[in-house]
Scaffold this motif. Structure first.
Motif, mmCIF file in Angstrom:
data_model
loop_
_atom_site.group_PDB
_atom_site.id
_atom_site.type_symbol
_atom_site.label_atom_id
_atom_site.label_comp_id
_atom_site.label_asym_id
_atom_site.label_seq_id
_atom_site.Cartn_x
_atom_site.Cartn_y
_atom_site.Cartn_z
ATOM 1 N N VAL B 3 33.748 85.356 51.466
ATOM 2 C CA VAL B 3 32.959 86.635 51.990
ATOM 3 C C VAL B 3 33.509 86.603 53.344
ATOM 4 O O VAL B 3 33.511 85.227 54.219
ATOM 5 N N GLU B 6 34.810 91.574 56.683
ATOM 6 C CA GLU B 6 34.383 92.656 56.650
ATOM 7 C C GLU B 6 33.475 92.978 56.171
ATOM 8 O O GLU B 6 32.746 94.075 55.862
ATOM 9 N N HIS B 7 33.184 91.873 54.908
ATOM 10 C CA HIS B 7 31.328 92.458 54.629
ATOM 11 C C HIS B 7 30.705 92.285 54.926
ATOM 12 O O HIS B 7 29.813 93.709 55.188
ATOM 13 N N TYR B 8 30.380 91.891 55.697
ATOM 14 C CA TYR B 8 29.617 91.850 57.321
ATOM 15 C C TYR B 8 29.116 92.481 57.760
ATOM 16 O O TYR B 8 27.983 93.502 58.268
ATOM 17 N N LEU B 9 30.362 93.088 58.262
ATOM 18 C CA LEU B 9 30.227 94.011 59.120
ATOM 19 C C LEU B 9 29.989 95.591 58.302
ATOM 20 O O LEU B 9 29.536 96.466 58.422
ATOM 21 N N VAL B 10 30.243 95.783 57.136
ATOM 22 C CA VAL B 10 31.184 97.213 56.416
ATOM 23 C C VAL B 10 28.327 96.837 56.306
ATOM 24 O O VAL B 10 28.305 98.277 56.077
ATOM 25 N N VAL B 11 28.228 96.187 55.464
ATOM 26 C CA VAL B 11 26.065 95.870 55.462
ATOM 27 C C VAL B 11 25.857 95.960 56.488
ATOM 28 O O VAL B 11 25.090 96.889 56.661
ATOM 29 N N ALA B 13 27.171 98.735 58.881
ATOM 30 C CA ALA B 13 27.006 99.379 59.137
ATOM 31 C C ALA B 13 26.297 100.296 58.933
ATOM 32 O O ALA B 13 26.421 101.164 59.285
ATOM 33 N N ALA B 49 27.992 87.866 62.668
ATOM 34 C CA ALA B 49 29.217 87.666 62.164
ATOM 35 C C ALA B 49 30.508 87.514 62.512
ATOM 36 O O ALA B 49 30.952 86.815 62.794
ATOM 37 N N LEU B 50 30.670 88.223 63.843
ATOM 38 C CA LEU B 50 31.806 87.668 65.098
ATOM 39 C C LEU B 50 31.120 86.500 65.668
ATOM 40 O O LEU B 50 33.034 85.739 65.707
ATOM 41 N N TYR B 53 33.278 84.077 62.745
ATOM 42 C CA TYR B 53 34.603 84.940 62.297
ATOM 43 C C TYR B 53 35.423 84.435 63.167
ATOM 44 O O TYR B 53 36.281 84.077 62.858
#
Lengths: 163, 103
Positions: B3, B6-11, B13, B49-50, B53
């Motif tokens: 994971v 990007e996964h968290y950012l897409v969710v 968004a 998330a940022l 990561y």
């Protein structure tokens, strides 16, 4: 592998009730669907090793704000709102705008090369968050406490019945 | 497959888009506030998330997320008080019927 499964389950738990929140004709159902959506976000916080933020999310969002919204639905006309139209005339343009915005955002997010950070989060972030609040971010801490006080007084004054 | 960020950012968004659609399409002021809560939650997911990561050495993202949660509670309290006051004087909370300041 387990992390991916947990992420997918929590993402579904966040997004499926969120669809109900914005589309349901029944306002009480929409407000109740807000709770599992916020709890899904809580799970994502736990997955991101932010235990303290997750706890505060449960207390304030899933507890206080959801109950407050339910109270106001009950105090205003119509109750569940099933008897009246719930969408305005700009429903389809709004849907197109939101979908276009999400498409643009996802396209940018996937293409951006994100820098991989070095270092690890401190084990048990609660102590680190508390220390950061009282040293580096003490101004934000004090200002948000002032905003809390002002909004408390403001909400009381606005909602008070005129004598 | 791990994971990633990007996964968290897409969710987040998609969650933001759902909230935006709620704000744009609903007539009821309380439902609009629910959409705003969804959008604020999407911002919180992004921040945490940022933090995890991109800058895992500090907890600045957690601090920002906590400040946003505080301000969201203030916004909900004042917003719902405004809804109650509007309902008392205008007897509607449908935002397309509240037009006393519109010529």
């Amino acid at each position: 592998m387990g992390e991916l499964v947990a992420f997918l389950v929590l993402a579904a738990l966040t997004l499926v009730p969120a669809v109900v929140v914005v589309t349901s004709r029944n306002l009480v159902r929409a407000a109740m669907a807000l709770i599992p959506s916020l709890l899904g976000v809580t799970g994502l916080f736990v997955l991101l090793q932010a235990e303290f933020v997750a706890g505060i999310q449960v207390l304030i969002y899933a507890g206080a704000i959801a109950v407050l919204i339910l109270f106001v639905i009950m105090l205003t006309e119509g109750g569940t709102g099933l008897a009246v139209r719930q969408v305005n005339t700009q429903r389809w343009p709004g849907l197109a705008a939101a979908a276009g915005f999400v498409a643009a955002l996802v396209a940018v997010l996937v293409r951006t090369p994100w820098p991989a950070g070095s270092g690890t989060l401190p084990a048990g972030t609660t102590a680190a968050v508390g220390e950061a609040f009282l040293t580096e971010f003490v101004l934000a801490f004090e200002v948000s406490s002032l905003v809390l006080l002002v909004s408390l007084v403001g909400a009381l004054v606005i909602a008070r019945r005129e004598p | 497959m791990r994971v990633g960020l990007e996964h968290y950012l897409v969710v987040s968004a998609v969650l933001f888009g759902l909230g935006l659609y709620g704000v744009l399409s609903r007539r009821n002021a309380v439902a609009i506030l629910m959409g705003i809560e969804l959008m604020l939650n999407a911002a919180n997911v992004n921040l945490v998330a940022l933090n995890r990561y991109v800058a895992p050495g500090a907890v600045a993202g957690h601090v920002f997320a906590l400040v946003i949660i505080t301000l969201a509670a203030c916004e909900a309290a004042v917003g719902l008080a405004l809804v109650l006051a509007a309902y008392r004087t205008l007897e509607t909370i449908h935002v397309d019927e509240i037009n006393v300041m519109k010529w």
